[in-house]
Every structure is written in structure tokens, then in C-alpha cells.
Design a protein around this motif. Structure first.
Motif, PDB file in Angstrom:
ATOM      1  N   LEU A 283       0.829  -1.208   0.000  1.00 56.86           N
ATOM      2  CA  LEU A 283       0.000   0.000   0.000  1.00 56.86           C
ATOM      3  C   LEU A 283       0.861   1.254   0.000  1.00 56.86           C
ATOM      4  O   LEU A 283       0.579   2.220  -0.719  1.00 56.86           O
ATOM      5  CB  LEU A 283      -0.910   0.002   1.236  1.00 56.86           C
ATOM      6  N   GLN A 284       1.917   1.261   0.829  1.00 55.28           N
ATOM      7  CA  GLN A 284       2.797   2.415   0.894  1.00 55.28           C
ATOM      8  C   GLN A 284       3.474   2.653  -0.458  1.00 55.28           C
ATOM      9  O   GLN A 284       3.584   3.799  -0.920  1.00 55.28           O
ATOM     10  CB  GLN A 284       3.847   2.198   1.996  1.00 55.28           C
ATOM     11  N   GLU A 285       3.916   1.576  -1.120  1.00 57.44           N
ATOM     12  CA  GLU A 285       4.540   1.718  -2.434  1.00 57.44           C
ATOM     13  C   GLU A 285       3.537   2.229  -3.466  1.00 57.44           C
ATOM     14  O   GLU A 285       3.871   3.083  -4.302  1.00 57.44           O
ATOM     15  CB  GLU A 285       5.107   0.368  -2.881  1.00 57.44           C
ATOM     16  N   MET A 286       2.308   1.729  -3.416  1.00 56.13           N
ATOM     17  CA  MET A 286       1.273   2.200  -4.346  1.00 56.13           C
ATOM     18  C   MET A 286       0.956   3.670  -4.109  1.00 56.13           C
ATOM     19  O   MET A 286       0.734   4.436  -5.060  1.00 56.13           O
ATOM     20  CB  MET A 286       0.004   1.350  -4.169  1.00 56.13           C
ATOM     21  N   LYS A 287       0.973   4.084  -2.861  1.00 50.82           N
ATOM     22  CA  LYS A 287       0.707   5.482  -2.531  1.00 50.82           C
ATOM     23  C   LYS A 287       1.798   6.397  -3.097  1.00 50.82           C
ATOM     24  O   LYS A 287       1.505   7.463  -3.656  1.00 50.82           O
ATOM     25  CB  LYS A 287       0.625   5.634  -1.006  1.00 50.82           C
ATOM     26  N   VAL A 288       3.052   5.955  -2.968  1.00 51.62           N
ATOM     27  CA  VAL A 288       4.170   6.741  -3.513  1.00 51.62           C
ATOM     28  C   VAL A 288       4.049   6.845  -5.025  1.00 51.62           C
ATOM     29  O   VAL A 288       4.231   7.932  -5.604  1.00 51.62           O
ATOM     30  CB  VAL A 288       5.513   6.094  -3.099  1.00 51.62           C
ATOM     31  N   LEU A 293       2.350  10.001 -10.087  1.00 51.31           N
ATOM     32  CA  LEU A 293       1.491  10.146 -11.257  1.00 51.31           C
ATOM     33  C   LEU A 293       0.678  11.432 -11.208  1.00 51.31           C
ATOM     34  O   LEU A 293       0.401  12.045 -12.254  1.00 51.31           O
ATOM     35  CB  LEU A 293       0.543   8.947 -11.359  1.00 51.31           C
ATOM     36  N   LEU A 294       0.287  11.855 -10.005  1.00 46.09           N
ATOM     37  CA  LEU A 294      -0.523  13.069  -9.848  1.00 46.09           C
ATOM     38  C   LEU A 294       0.337  14.321  -9.690  1.00 46.09           C
ATOM     39  O   LEU A 294      -0.192  15.402  -9.408  1.00 46.09           O
ATOM     40  CB  LEU A 294      -1.441  12.928  -8.621  1.00 46.09           C
ATOM     41  N   PRO A 300       6.430  13.139   3.311  1.00 48.33           N
ATOM     42  CA  PRO A 300       7.504  13.650   4.174  1.00 48.33           C
ATOM     43  C   PRO A 300       8.260  12.564   4.919  1.00 48.33           C
ATOM     44  O   PRO A 300       9.407  12.754   5.298  1.00 48.33           O
ATOM     45  CB  PRO A 300       6.762  14.576   5.158  1.00 48.33           C
ATOM     46  N   GLU A 301       7.635  11.401   5.136  1.00 44.96           N
ATOM     47  CA  GLU A 301       8.316  10.298   5.806  1.00 44.96           C
ATOM     48  C   GLU A 301       7.570   9.004   5.509  1.00 44.96           C
ATOM     49  O   GLU A 301       6.443   9.024   5.036  1.00 44.96           O
ATOM     50  CB  GLU A 301       8.395  10.508   7.325  1.00 44.96           C
ATOM     51  N   ASP A 302       8.238   7.895   5.795  1.00 45.48           N
ATOM     52  CA  ASP A 302       7.622   6.573   5.672  1.00 45.48           C
ATOM     53  C   ASP A 302       6.948   6.260   7.001  1.00 45.48           C
ATOM     54  O   ASP A 302       7.612   6.013   8.006  1.00 45.48           O
ATOM     55  CB  ASP A 302       8.696   5.531   5.342  1.00 45.48           C
ATOM     56  N   SER A 303       5.628   6.268   7.006  1.00 48.82           N
ATOM     57  CA  SER A 303       4.886   6.122   8.262  1.00 48.82           C
ATOM     58  C   SER A 303       5.160   4.777   8.931  1.00 48.82           C
ATOM     59  O   SER A 303       5.187   4.684  10.162  1.00 48.82           O
ATOM     60  CB  SER A 303       3.384   6.297   8.011  1.00 48.82           C
ATOM     61  N   VAL A 479      -0.802  18.220   0.237  1.00 46.04           N
ATOM     62  CA  VAL A 479      -1.971  17.927  -0.600  1.00 46.04           C
ATOM     63  C   VAL A 479      -2.104  16.420  -0.692  1.00 46.04           C
ATOM     64  O   VAL A 479      -1.203  15.721  -1.182  1.00 46.04           O
ATOM     65  CB  VAL A 479      -1.820  18.538  -2.005  1.00 46.04           C
ATOM     66  N   SER A 480      -3.210  15.890  -0.205  1.00 46.35           N
ATOM     67  CA  SER A 480      -3.413  14.440  -0.207  1.00 46.35           C
ATOM     68  C   SER A 480      -3.990  13.984  -1.542  1.00 46.35           C
ATOM     69  O   SER A 480      -4.542  14.781  -2.321  1.00 46.35           O
ATOM     70  CB  SER A 480      -4.350  14.029   0.933  1.00 46.35           C
ATOM     71  N   ILE A 481      -3.864  12.684  -1.798  1.00 49.41           N
ATOM     72  CA  ILE A 481      -4.457  12.098  -3.011  1.00 49.41           C
ATOM     73  C   ILE A 481      -5.970  12.271  -2.982  1.00 49.41           C
ATOM     74  O   ILE A 481      -6.599  12.524  -4.015  1.00 49.41           O
ATOM     75  CB  ILE A 481      -4.073  10.614  -3.105  1.00 49.41           C
TER      76      ILE A 481
END
Length: 841
Positions: A283-288, A293-294, A300-303, A479-481
């Protein structure tokens, strides 16, 4: 919907509150002993717990089986050996070549298609024995796991999973078994034998192939990817495999199939979702990737890393600790008062030797508090924090004593040892664009007298400090996805012709949401019903669903030892169900939120409407330390230990002692998952935050801070932080240790007045309107993206006569039989005024 959610009404906190009041009223003479035993607060150690997608591989395999299923291991072996010896003379499975093993599995696959139900079950048990690792030929647990993995990849390669799926569909649609189970007064293991065997094989295949090993060959890696794609695609009757399992859950909860083995269904459903959609690191990799893409700035950090590096904080003092502390204070004050009176009379040697010194209550507490960390905060040494919250008014003589200006006491230890400040906060602060707009709107109203709407760039007329503030806020702007998705959705709704049709990527999450959409509310309610039935705080009711169908034996225990064993098995069974449901719901929420924010909001709103918030609070309204340290397991009966080693003699003492683990992994995992779910559905939702306040969640959550595990404490503190502005000044003043922990561990929003209650959003106005507006946005999104049969006003009209006449029209198959009648009725018999048509043109 209302009728369904009524079933989920949670009788929150009534009985448990009375029990807690009883527990907080110990006898005076035994107060100190009672306090030591209270929730283990004074003995709570740091828990060496590492959060992940799942527990260890062997632990996940062992939780598939109930202890009452233990005799079936030998049954599987016997059926396999009976069939194997008839076809392979004088040899063992491990001695066969790969081609011979494939040929034998193909023969088993053919035998699965026989019409005789008993023969089919024997073959299925033989396949299950292969998936379990032909343990009778193995000497160690490692050998069992090796051969289980080898056989599972072989079974998948030979197409066993597809055949099992057809058999599972037949068993689900077996109305005769369902009707007989409904009529039975008591359901046991025997009623779900076929289903349990099929689900066990499928679970072993999904879990074994899902877990990647270092030495896997390229063929196994390719098989894993193929199986992952197969499970997530709508290949099974036009829907993903997970939807078939969701259907089993709803059918069970509607009392139409009470014999379904729910624990196995939920475990298989959870692992299927985990395999097809991905775990927390994926999930973290997909979020990055999605942020790239956007064109959004990187995170800012890896939660995940930040949470893993956190240290647990010292829990705040419990009510009984504070009461005892106050009693000690009063005793100290009485002795000081008598010393003060004696000194006025000139008779006290104490007055000559030592000046009057005010006792610092919390310093005294800190010296005897084993929870105290080295990085203690200054606020914790403030005696007013406790005095104002518990005692209230000081008596007049005490006030006189306190007013006397005492000389400063000599320090008991150097200040550098007493206070050590943290090197830095764990999280980078974030600011939303909405926060910057709100700040500038307030500043413009104050200094200029008018506003500029959503303009965050124009700073004309504002003083220099405001410029610096805006600069700092913009440096930490995040700015969030979700914000990008909401903005894009608004544009699609407002300008459908200009924006065109949206291109939706067929991700596994998108396919799953599309399949779940028609019956999503039923799935959510069914999962919460099961969670309620499995919660340790739930009381047995006659109308509640029976989740013990796949754990209760045919013959009930007759000895004390058998009863103890069954009791442990039942508790373990419920804990595993809670673990599976909590992990499943969290995965769905996180993946849907990443896929599209309104998919997440739709699931979250159904959870809220089905009383998920009070249900989770009810779950935590127990002695949480006892739940996390519960020992509902018998190591000697866990798979694969039980099939390799000789069974030791079980005694009541050994069962009562349990294992030597410091905590129960699955229970701590479940607690963290439920807290994360509660955080997800309440974040930035003031109406839901008010529900936390109304259900009096603060004392329940504060008790959960007793668990010294950093990740669990973080999510408890997050839930407390969003409530602080509603809880009042007195609560904040009395809970300064908790406030300090929030400051240290939870991410800061730079202009969030969470600790003061000045935020304009804290005003409790019409929260129902907030939920209704959100629901309207969700319905618009679902209609626009998924309702393909809509005839909207934006459908273009073709005005070209030749184009309209040239369109191909799909006519019914039998239309040509009545074509001449249709011509006569609709064309020839209708008078047409051709001149009028020409004049109109």
C-alpha cells in the motif's frame, strides 16, 4: 437499512460501567493490594511486538484448525494411504518423481468428479493431507512445511483450486444441508465436514502461495503472480473469488446456513483480500507511485518506519493510583500542619532543625512510579494537574500552610538527569490548503476588513508577521491524493461534456468494489454482527448468531480436563474471528481510500450507520491488559507440532498455565486494527468525533494506554486528540500527562488548536447535514461511474436524418414473424401529411 442496523444496536457501557464502579471501590484495608492487581498497571512491561500484515507462517497455519479437529489429521492420513497404496505399491510419496506425483494428483482430480458424496469427501481428505505436508513421512516441523509448500504448488499447477471452487459452490447451494442445519437444535463439527475440508485446502493454497520465500524458483514466482491475478479477476461466475466468500458470510448471518464454518471462511476471505490487493508495505509503495502520477510532492516520511521506531510512553496514572496518592498527600499535610502549629508554640525540634517545605506530589509519585521513563516532561511534575482534578478545594489550614513562602528545597538529583528533551518530533507537521485559507480569511477580516475568497497568494495590506506565518504554512502544506480525487470528481460532475468520460483503471480494488457495490451494506452489517458475537464483552443471547458451529464437538465434554480444553478452544476461536474481521475491514478501508476517496467514504459511512463506533468502544471497555495477555492456546495441539511430536499428557495445571509468551500476538494485532479503523472513520468528521464524546470514549481509551506498545498508544492518542476540544478545560487540566504524550507522539497541524478548544470547527452545529452532504457526493459518484443504464439529460441527440435511418437497431428474434402485421399497423394504416412535413422544413 434502518431495520438491519437496528440489529446492531450496542448496549454500550451500562453493565460494564457498573462493573467498573464496583472494581474501583475496594475495601479500605486491602486498598494497596487491590491497587497492585488493578489491570496489571504497575507490572506492565514494554511489549516487544512488531506489527505486520500477519503473524508468523506457522502461527497462521495453526489458527486454521480448532483443537476439536485434531482427530481429523489422522483421518486424512488414513484415507490418503488407503488410496495411495492401491495405486502405488510399496513406495512413499517422497520417493516418487515429479512426473509420478503429477500423475497421481491428476488421478485424484478425476476422482473428485464422482457423484458419490462419501467417495468425493475421501478424495478431498487425501488432497488435504497432501496440502498439509504428508506429515506421517516427516520427522520435523521444517520438513512438514517444506513438503506442504512443494505439494501446494503442485496442486495449483494441476488445476485443483478450480475443481475445489466448483465443489464449494455446490456445497453453498446445497439447500438440503442448509434446511437440515436450520432445523437442528444444536450444530456441531459434523454438520460442516465437507465445507471445512474444502475451505482448509483452499486456505492452505492461498496462504502458502501468498508468502514469498527466498529460495523460490522463477516457476513458483510466475505461479504466484498468475494465482494472484486469477483470484482478483472476475473469473468465477463473473465476479472475484472474494465475493463468493462474502456471500457465504451474509448467508450465515441471515440464519439461512447456520452450519457454515465461519472462522475458516473469514480467514480465507482475509487472506484472499490480502493476497490480491496487497499488504501495508505494498500500500505504501502504491501510494508513492500514485503521488508521482498526480505530480504531488513525495511523502515527508515513511509512516511504517516511523511507527516501528517509536518507543512506548509511560501510561498515565489510573484512578486508584491517584486516589492513593491523594491520601498520601493528605497524611503528609496533616503531619506538616501539626509541625507548623508546634513551631508557632516554639516546642517543635523540627522547627529549629528544618524550615517548612512544600511536598511536591507528583515528584513523590515519579520516584515510586516504575512506568516513569528517563525522558519525563516538566508538566508531569506539576502538582496542580492532579490536585485540581481530584481533590478540588483545599481546607483553610492547608491553604495557610501553602501560602507560607518556603525556601527552595535542595534538589534531590541534578536537573540534567531529571529532564531530557527529545531530539525531535517523530512526524513532520502538515497543513491543509483549507487551513491556510481559514488563516488568511481571519487575518484579512482583522487587518483589512474584507476577504478574497480562496486566494492564498495575495498578501497586500497584511503585516509582516502574517507574511512570515503564511510562508511557514506553505512550507508544510500537504496535498493528499483524496483532495485531488475530490477536486477531479467535482469537475466531472460540473462539466461532463467538457471533461469527457473518465478512464477508470481496472485495478483489483476497483474490480472488488464494483462487485461489492450492490450488496455492500449487507456485507458490512454481517461482518459487524460477527464481530459483536465474537467480542469478549458480549453476552450470549438467544437471538444472536452461533459462531461456534465449527468448534463444538458432537459429544460434549464429560470431564473437567475436556471442559477446560473446550473452553480454551472456544475463546481462541473467538479471538481468531476478531483478528480476521479487524484485519479485513482495515485492508478494505485502506485500499478503497487509495483507489478513490468516495469508495472509502461509502464503506466508512455504512460502518458508522451500522454502529461500528459504539461496537469498537464496547470491545475496549474491558480489562484490556488481561485480553492482550490471554493464554488461550495449547502449544502441544498446534499444527504442525501436533502431527510430528508425540502428544504429551495434558493436565488441568498445564492447561491453566498456558504458554510462556509475554502477550498474545493476535489479540494485540486485533486491538491495533480496531483502533486504526476507528481513526479512519472519525478523522476530519466532526459528527463522528462527537459520537466518541457522547459514548464517553475518553476514559475507555485512557485505560488502553496501559498497554506499553508504541503503535497502539499512538492510535489511542490520535483518538483522544480529536476529542480534546470537546472534553472541556477541566478534563485537559486533569490529564496533562496524556496531553503531553499527544504532543510528543501525534503529528502536529500547525494551526490546529486541539489543546485549547478555540477552533471554529469545534462548534457542535448541524452534524446531520454534514453526513447528508457526504452521502449526496457518494451517490453522485456511484451513479456517474457505475450506473451505465442511465439516460441523462447530457446524452447527445443525433439530428441527421441519414445517420438516424442508417443506425442498426437490435430487434427481437421473433420480430420477422410479425413484421408484415407491424408494417400494416404502424406504417400503412397511419395517415402521414407529407405536405405538412415539407412545409415545416
Amino acid at each position: 437499512m434502518q431495520q438491519q442496523t437496528d440489529d446492531m444496536e450496542v448496549p454500550l457501557l451500562n453493565d460494564s460501567n457498573s462493573n467498573r464502579q464496583k472494581s474501583l471501590a475496594p475495601e479500605r484495608d486491602g486498598f494497596s493490594h487491590q491497587q497492585k492487581d488493578s489491570e496489571g498497571s504497575m507490572e506492565s512491561p514494554n511489549l516487544e511486538f512488531e506489527y505486520g500484515d500477519t503473524d508468523s507462517f506457522t502461527a497462521e497455519l495453526s489458527e486454521l484448525y480448532s483443537y476439536t479437529e485434531e482427530p481429523e489429521f489422522s483421518l486424512n492420513r488414513d484415507y490418503f494411504e488407503e488410496d495411495f497404496k492401491n495405486h502405488v505399491k510399496g513406495r512413499r510419496w517422497m520417493e516418487l518423481s515429479m512426473e509420478e506425483q503429477r500423475a497421481y494428483v491428476m488421478r485424484l482430480l478425476d476422482a473428485l468428479e464422482v457423484t458419490d458424496r462419501d467417495k468425493r469427501l475421501k478424495v478431498a481428505r487425501a488432497i488435504l493431507y497432501l496440502a498439509q505436508g504428508v506429515f506421517d513421512e516427516c520427522d520435523t516441523e521444517t520438513d512438514v512445511l517444506y513438503w506442504s509448500r512443494h505439494n501446494v504448488f503442485l496442486l495449483y499447477d494441476m488445476g485443483i483450486f478450480t475443481a475445489l471452487l466448483e465443489l464449494l459452490s455446490m456445497e453453498i447451494d446445497n439447500n438440503q444441508a442448509c434446511s437440515s442445519a436450520v432445523r437442528k437444535p444444536a450444530i456441531s463439527l459434523a454438520d460442516s465436514t465437507e465445507l471445512r475440508v474444502l475451505l482448509s485446502i483452499m486456505y492452505l493454497m492461498v496462504e502458502t502461495i501468498r508468502v514469498e520465500m527466498e529460495g523460490d524458483s522463477p516457476e513458483r514466482k510466475a505461479a504466484r503472480e498468475a494465482f494472484k491475478t486469477e483470484l482478483g479477476s472476475p473469473l468465477y461466475n463473473g465476479e472475484p473469488f472474494a465475493l463468493l466468500l462474502f456471500t457465504m458470510v451474509t448467508k450465515f448471518c441471515s440464519m439461512n446456513a447456520p452450519h457454515f464454518p465461519m472462522k475458516k471462511v473469514l480467514l480465507l476471505l482475509w487472506k484472499t483480500i490480502l493476497f490480491t490487493l496487497g499488504g501495508f508495505e505494498e500500500l505504501q509503495e502504491m501510494k508513492v507511485r500514485m503521488r508521482e502520477l498526480l505530480n504531488l510532492p513525495p511523502l515527508p516520511e515513511d509512516s511504517i518506519k516511523v511507527v516501528r521506531n517509536m518507543r512506548a510512553a509511560s501510561p498515565p496514572a489510573s484512578a486508584m493510583e491517584l486516589i492513593e496518592q491523594q491520601q498520601q498527600q493528605k497524611r503528609g499535610r496533616r503531619s506538616r500542619r501539626s509541625a507548623f502549629v508546634d513551631s508557632l508554640e516554639g516546642d517543635s525540634p523540627y522547627a529549629k532543625k528544618q524550615p517548612l517545605v512544600k511536598q511536591d506530589s507528583l515528584d513523590t509519585y515519579n520516584e515510586r512510579d516504575p512506568f516513569k521513563n528517563d525522558d519525563a516532561r516538566d508538566e508531569e511534575d506539576d502538582p496542580e494537574d492532579v490536585d485540581s482534578g481530584i481533590e478540588g478545594e483545599v481546607d483553610p489550614l492547608d491553604r495557610d500552610v501553602i501560602i507560607q513562602p518556603p525556601p527552595p528545597p535542595p534538589p534531590l538529583r541534578p536537573p540534567t538527569e531529571r529532564v531530557s528533551f527529545p531530539k525531535g518530533l517523530p512526524w513532520a507537521p502538515k497543513v491543509r490548503e483549507k487551513d491556510i485559507e481559514h488563516f488568511l480569511e481571519t487575518s484579512r477580516n482583522k487587518f483589512i476588513g474584507f476577504t478574497l475568497g480562496n486566494d492564498i497568494d495575495t498578501l497586500v495590506g497584511l503585516p509582516r508577521p502574517i507574511h512570515e506565518s503564511v510562508k511557514t504554512l506553505k512550507q508544510h502544506k500537504y496535498v493528499s491524493i483524496a483532495e485531488v480525487q475530490i477536486k477531479r470528481e467535482e469537475e466531472l460532475q460540473q462539466c461532463p461534456m467538457t471533461m469527457g468520460e473518465e478512464e477508470v483503471e481496472e485495478t483489483p480494488a476497483e474490480i472488488l468494489y464494483l462487485g461489492m457495490l450492490p450488496s455492500l451494506s449487507q456485507y458490512v452489517i454481517a461482518l459487524l454482527k460477527l464481530l459483536l458475537a465474537a467480542a469478549p464483552t458480549s453476552k450470549a443471547k438467544t437471538d444472536s448468531i452461533n459462531i461456534l458451529a465449527d468448534v463444538l464437538p458432537e459429544e460434549m465434554p464429560i470431564t473437567v480436563l475436556q471442559s477446560m480444553k473446550l473452553g480454551i478452544d472456544v475463546n481462541r476461536h473467538k479471538e481468531i474471528i476478531v483478528k480476521a474481521i479487524s484485519a479485513l475491514l482495515l485492508l478494505l478501508l485502506k485500499h478503497f481510500k487509495l483507489n478513490h476517496i468516495y469508495q472509502f467514504e461509502y464503506v466508512a459511512q455504512h460502518l458508522v450507520f451500522a454502529n461500528c463506533i459504539p461496537l469498537i468502544l464496547k470491545f475496549f471497555n474491558q480489562n484490556i491488559m488481561s485480553y492482550i495477555s490471554a493464554k488461550n492456546s495449547i502449544c502441544a495441539l498446534d499444527f504442525p507440532h501436533c502431527v510430528v511430536h508425540e502428544m504429551p499428557e495434558l493436565t488441568a495445571e498445564s492447561l491453566e498455565a498456558g504458554d510462556s509468551n509475554q502477550f498474545c500476538w493476535r489479540n494485540l494485532f486485533s486491538c491495533i486494527n480496531l483502533l486504526r479503523i476507528l481513526n479512519k472513520i472519525t478523522k476530519w468528521k466532526h459528527s463522528r468525533t462527537m459520537m466518541l464524546v457522547v459514548f464517553k470514549s475518553a476514559p475507555i481509551l485512557k485505560r488502553a494506554l496501559k498497554v506499553k506498545q508504541a503503535m497502539m498508544q499512538l492510535y489511542v492518542l490520535k483518538l483522544l486528540k480529536i476529542q480534546t476540544k470537546y472534553l472541556g478545560r477541566q478534563w485537559r487540566k486533569s490529564n496533562m500527562k496524556t496531553m503531553s504524550a499527544i504532543y510528543q507522539k501525534v503529528r502536529h497541524r500547525l494551526n490546529d488548536d486541539w489543546a485549547y478548544g478555540n477552533d471554529i470547527d469545534a462548534r457542535p452545529w448541524d452534524f446531520q447535514a454534514e453526513e447528508c452532504a457526504l452521502r449526496e457526493c457518494i451517490e453522485k459518484f456511484n451513479t456517474r461511474r457505475y450506473d451505465k443504464n442511465q439516460n441523462t439529460e447530457f446524452t447527445p441527440v443525433d439530428n441527421c436524418l441519414q445517420s438516424v435511418l442508417g443506425q442498426r437497431v437490435d430487434l427481437p428474434e421473433d420480430f420477422h414473424y410479425s413484421y408484415e402485421m407491424w408494417l400494416e399497423r404502424e406504417v400503412f394504416s397511419q395517415p402521414i401529411q407529407w405536405e405538412g412535413l415539407l412545409q415545416a422544413q
